[in-house]
Design a protein around this motif. Structure first.
Motif, PDB file in Angstrom:
ATOM      1  N   ALA A 284       0.826  -1.221   0.000  1.00 43.03           N
ATOM      2  CA  ALA A 284       0.000   0.000   0.000  1.00 43.03           C
ATOM      3  C   ALA A 284       0.861   1.272   0.000  1.00 43.03           C
ATOM      4  N   LYS A 285       2.069   1.168   0.561  1.00 46.25           N
ATOM      5  CA  LYS A 285       2.968   2.340   0.548  1.00 46.25           C
ATOM      6  C   LYS A 285       3.373   2.677  -0.880  1.00 46.25           C
ATOM      7  N   THR A 286       3.661   1.659  -1.673  1.00 43.60           N
ATOM      8  CA  THR A 286       4.079   1.926  -3.058  1.00 43.60           C
ATOM      9  C   THR A 286       2.880   2.014  -4.000  1.00 43.60           C
ATOM     10  N   HIS A 287       1.704   1.624  -3.526  1.00 43.81           N
ATOM     11  CA  HIS A 287       0.464   1.724  -4.325  1.00 43.81           C
ATOM     12  C   HIS A 287      -0.575   2.421  -3.458  1.00 43.81           C
ATOM     13  N   PRO A 288      -0.490   3.760  -3.356  1.00 44.23           N
ATOM     14  CA  PRO A 288      -1.353   4.480  -2.398  1.00 44.23           C
ATOM     15  C   PRO A 288      -2.846   4.401  -2.725  1.00 44.23           C
ATOM     16  N   ASP A 289      -3.190   3.873  -3.897  1.00 45.78           N
ATOM     17  CA  ASP A 289      -4.605   3.689  -4.219  1.00 45.78           C
ATOM     18  C   ASP A 289      -5.090   2.337  -3.698  1.00 45.78           C
ATOM     19  N   THR A 290      -4.559   1.897  -2.565  1.00 46.76           N
ATOM     20  CA  THR A 290      -4.907   0.589  -1.991  1.00 46.76           C
ATOM     21  C   THR A 290      -5.527   0.769  -0.603  1.00 46.76           C
ATOM     22  N   LEU A 291      -6.629   0.065  -0.381  1.00 51.83           N
ATOM     23  CA  LEU A 291      -7.287   0.040   0.927  1.00 51.83           C
ATOM     24  C   LEU A 291      -6.923  -1.279   1.612  1.00 51.83           C
ATOM     25  N   VAL A 292      -6.448  -1.203   2.848  1.00 53.16           N
ATOM     26  CA  VAL A 292      -6.091  -2.417   3.604  1.00 53.16           C
ATOM     27  C   VAL A 292      -6.934  -2.445   4.879  1.00 53.16           C
ATOM     28  N   ILE A 293      -7.619  -3.556   5.112  1.00 52.82           N
ATOM     29  CA  ILE A 293      -8.445  -3.697   6.318  1.00 52.82           C
ATOM     30  C   ILE A 293      -7.990  -4.957   7.050  1.00 52.82           C
ATOM     31  N   VAL A 294      -7.794  -4.845   8.367  1.00 49.53           N
ATOM     32  CA  VAL A 294      -7.419  -6.014   9.169  1.00 49.53           C
ATOM     33  C   VAL A 294      -8.476  -6.205  10.252  1.00 49.53           C
ATOM     34  N   SER A 393      -6.145   4.184   1.100  1.00 51.64           N
ATOM     35  CA  SER A 393      -7.192   4.872   0.363  1.00 51.64           C
ATOM     36  C   SER A 393      -8.592   4.429   0.810  1.00 51.64           C
ATOM     37  N   GLY A 394      -9.392   5.348   1.308  1.00 51.06           N
ATOM     38  CA  GLY A 394     -10.753   5.012   1.729  1.00 51.06           C
ATOM     39  C   GLY A 394     -10.838   4.553   3.178  1.00 51.06           C
ATOM     40  N   ALA A 395      -9.710   4.489   3.876  1.00 47.56           N
ATOM     41  CA  ALA A 395      -9.702   3.954   5.247  1.00 47.56           C
ATOM     42  C   ALA A 395     -10.548   4.800   6.199  1.00 47.56           C
ATOM     43  N   GLU A 396     -10.600   6.102   5.950  1.00 44.73           N
ATOM     44  CA  GLU A 396     -11.344   7.018   6.828  1.00 44.73           C
ATOM     45  C   GLU A 396     -12.795   6.570   7.021  1.00 44.73           C
ATOM     46  N   LEU A 397     -13.374   6.008   5.961  1.00 44.16           N
ATOM     47  CA  LEU A 397     -14.772   5.562   6.019  1.00 44.16           C
ATOM     48  C   LEU A 397     -15.008   4.577   7.158  1.00 44.16           C
ATOM     49  N   PHE A 398     -13.960   3.814   7.507  1.00 45.23           N
ATOM     50  CA  PHE A 398     -14.131   2.720   8.458  1.00 45.23           C
ATOM     51  C   PHE A 398     -14.267   3.173   9.905  1.00 45.23           C
ATOM     52  N   ARG A 399     -14.110   4.490  10.133  1.00 45.29           N
ATOM     53  CA  ARG A 399     -14.410   5.017  11.464  1.00 45.29           C
ATOM     54  C   ARG A 399     -15.858   4.709  11.830  1.00 45.29           C
ATOM     55  N   GLU A 400     -16.710   4.594  10.810  1.00 45.38           N
ATOM     56  CA  GLU A 400     -18.152   4.378  11.033  1.00 45.38           C
ATOM     57  C   GLU A 400     -18.497   2.925  11.338  1.00 45.38           C
ATOM     58  N   ALA A 401     -17.557   2.011  11.134  1.00 44.11           N
ATOM     59  CA  ALA A 401     -17.890   0.589  11.256  1.00 44.11           C
ATOM     60  C   ALA A 401     -18.096   0.206  12.722  1.00 44.11           C
ATOM     61  N   THR A 402     -19.260  -0.376  13.040  1.00 45.20           N
ATOM     62  CA  THR A 402     -19.506  -0.843  14.404  1.00 45.20           C
ATOM     63  C   THR A 402     -19.998  -2.295  14.422  1.00 45.20           C
ATOM     64  N   ASP A 403     -20.133  -2.885  13.233  1.00 44.49           N
ATOM     65  CA  ASP A 403     -20.630  -4.255  13.140  1.00 44.49           C
ATOM     66  C   ASP A 403     -19.920  -4.923  11.955  1.00 44.49           C
ATOM     67  N   ASN A 404     -19.799  -6.256  12.022  1.00 44.24           N
ATOM     68  CA  ASN A 404     -19.071  -6.929  10.927  1.00 44.24           C
ATOM     69  C   ASN A 404     -19.722  -6.705   9.551  1.00 44.24           C
ATOM     70  N   THR A 405     -21.058  -6.526   9.513  1.00 46.95           N
ATOM     71  CA  THR A 405     -21.729  -6.311   8.226  1.00 46.95           C
ATOM     72  C   THR A 405     -21.310  -4.994   7.569  1.00 46.95           C
ATOM     73  N   HIS A 406     -20.799  -4.058   8.383  1.00 52.58           N
ATOM     74  CA  HIS A 406     -20.401  -2.761   7.816  1.00 52.58           C
ATOM     75  C   HIS A 406     -19.144  -2.879   6.955  1.00 52.58           C
ATOM     76  N   VAL A 407     -18.360  -3.928   7.183  1.00 53.67           N
ATOM     77  CA  VAL A 407     -17.062  -4.016   6.489  1.00 53.67           C
ATOM     78  C   VAL A 407     -17.252  -4.065   4.960  1.00 53.67           C
ATOM     79  N   PRO A 408     -17.985  -5.040   4.427  1.00 56.47           N
ATOM     80  CA  PRO A 408     -18.132  -5.052   2.959  1.00 56.47           C
ATOM     81  C   PRO A 408     -19.002  -3.897   2.456  1.00 56.47           C
ATOM     82  N   GLN A 409     -19.940  -3.451   3.314  1.00 54.49           N
ATOM     83  CA  GLN A 409     -20.766  -2.296   2.900  1.00 54.49           C
ATOM     84  C   GLN A 409     -19.877  -1.077   2.665  1.00 54.49           C
TER      85      GLN A 409
END
Ligand SMILES: [Zn+2]
Length: 419
Positions: A284-294, A393-409
């Motif tokens: 993701a460092k060399t490809h900043p258009d990458t979203l990584v979720i753990v 990229s897009g990680a900020e959105l995940f602040r809203e996640a409070t349930d596992n169903t939110h991840v793919p949404q």
């Protein structure tokens, strides 16, 4: 004047499109630690004496209950993480009333993104299965293999060769199909040895490195690829896709070592998973258009942190189950071997007491867990909420996640698609 306004508007449009491009990832890497709870993460960080790679980024906590239980299994949890919908325990991307639920991997594939699944269990096991198969029962691994073939997943790396082969070729397929041959006829490269990873230069590919699941990471003698090796290769190949990719990597056996309440095997499994995370973050460092979720799928073992230090297990050379076998086969040298394999020397009478128990593996795990300050409250799963971390990229959105169903949404939202 007109020209100045035009230039100003053009500038605004460029900024907007640049900001949009920043927000929308081209590549998505979802890393799932099966059984990975908050205390598993903290214990591993204490063991290493540093934060884990997965501990940076945007952080949140998610709930994991399934449609029919406060305590989910991996099938319902993976269904939530793949489809954004709750289902009953045991079901794979099928709703409780039997409807097929589209998955984020399938939607990404519809967009023209390359797709990949990596696991150290059988590749047809519940977690990877829910991303590209639809089955009433997670035990239908033969059916899952058929769904993977029909779904044209570009990259499959894991164990479970016997589920793709007929009995005549040493497999377990009751329909007599040789699915490996079918994958090859459909243009897939097939590999089953670590050395072949090196030679693999293009997709689609299916790598089945063991008959069933991999051995624990702590038992890998170097003949099998690590989670890190598999993730690195997967990223090298999937990143050739001009339309980006969706990759799910599962640290499958954190769950199994936690079911066994084996402290050292668990720590090694999480370290191995974190090395795969490090590879994803480097990419993701060399490809900043990458979203990584753990994220985990559920917690296993009801792990509590007690007085003690996980660093006590730094000299461990094998799992409790392997050590129990070794001690049982060499009872006259048990004390010497115990000290050698664990780096911890109990008093001879203490070890004798362990050796007299009916279940030596469990007794070793309990002894080592106490040394390390780890206390297990179940041999099953718990309903504890789980930490999720997101990067890139897009990680900020995940602040809203409070349930596992939110991840793919939220992944779908970041990609600008409907699930
Ligand atoms: Zn489990």
């Amino acid at each position: 004047m007109k020209n100045r306004w035009f230039n100003f508007l053009l500038f605004i449009c460029l900024v907007c499109s640049w900001a949009g491009a920043e927000q929308k990832p081209k590549n998505v890497i979802l890393l799932i630690g099966d059984g990975l709870g908050v205390n598993q993460r903290i214990a591993t960080s204490s063991y290493l004496g540093r934060p884990l790679e997965m501990d940076g980024g945007i952080k949140t906590l998610i709930s994991t209950h399934s449609a029919n239980s406060a305590v989910t299994d991996s099938a319902a949890a993976a269904t939530a993480l793949a489809t954004g919908k709750k289902t009953n325990n045991g079901m794979l991307s099928i709703s409780p009333d039997g409807k097929v639920l589209p998955t984020i991997l399938e939607r990404a594939g519809d967009l023209g993104m390359a797709t990949g699944l990596v696991a150290t269990s059988t590749i047809t096991h519940a977690t990877p299965a829910a991303f590209a198969a639809h089955r009433q029962n997670r035990n239908d691994e033969l059916g899952v293999a058929l769904d993977f073939f029909a779904n044209k997943v570009d990259l499959l790396f894991g164990g479970g060769r016997e589920l793709f082969l007929p009995p005549a070729k040493g497999g377990k397929r009751t329909d007599g199909k040789d699915l490996i041959a079918e994958f090859q006829r459909a243009g897939y490269y097939y590999l089953e040895q670590k050395a072949q990873l090196e030679e693999l230069k293009a997709l689609p590919a299916i790598g089945l490195f063991t008959d069933a699941g991999f051995p624990y990471a702590i038992e890998n003698d170097g003949t099998l690829p690590t989670m890190h090796d598999l993730t690195k290769k997967a990223l090298e190949l999937l990143s050739q896709s001009p339309s980006g990719f969706f990759l799910m990597v599962e640290g499958s056996q954190i769950d199994w070592t936690c079911h066994a309440n084996d402290p050292a095997a668990t720590l090694f499994e999480i370290v191995a998973f974190d090395e795969a995370v490090a590879e994803a973050l480097d990419f993701a460092k060399t490809h900043p258009d990458t979203l990584v979720i753990v994220v985990g799928d559920h917690e296993t073992g009801g792990l509590k942190l007690d007085d003690g230090d996980p660093r006590a297990l730094r000299s461990m050379k094998t799992s409790s189950r392997k050590l129990a076998q070794i001690l049982n086969q060499n009872r006259n040298k048990a004390h010497e071997l115990f000290c050698d394999y664990t780096g911890i020397c109990p008093l001879p009478e203490e070890l004798e007491k362990l050796m007299r128990t009916g279940n030596l593996e469990a007794a070793i795990s309990k002894f080592l867990s106490e040394e390390a300050g780890l206390k297990w409250s179940t041999g099953g799963h718990s309903g504890a909420p789980l930490p999720l971390t997101a990067f890139g990229s897009g990680a900020e959105l995940f602040r809203e996640a409070t349930d596992n169903t939110h991840v793919p949404q939220l992944v779908a939202e970041s990609l600008g698609i409907e699930l």
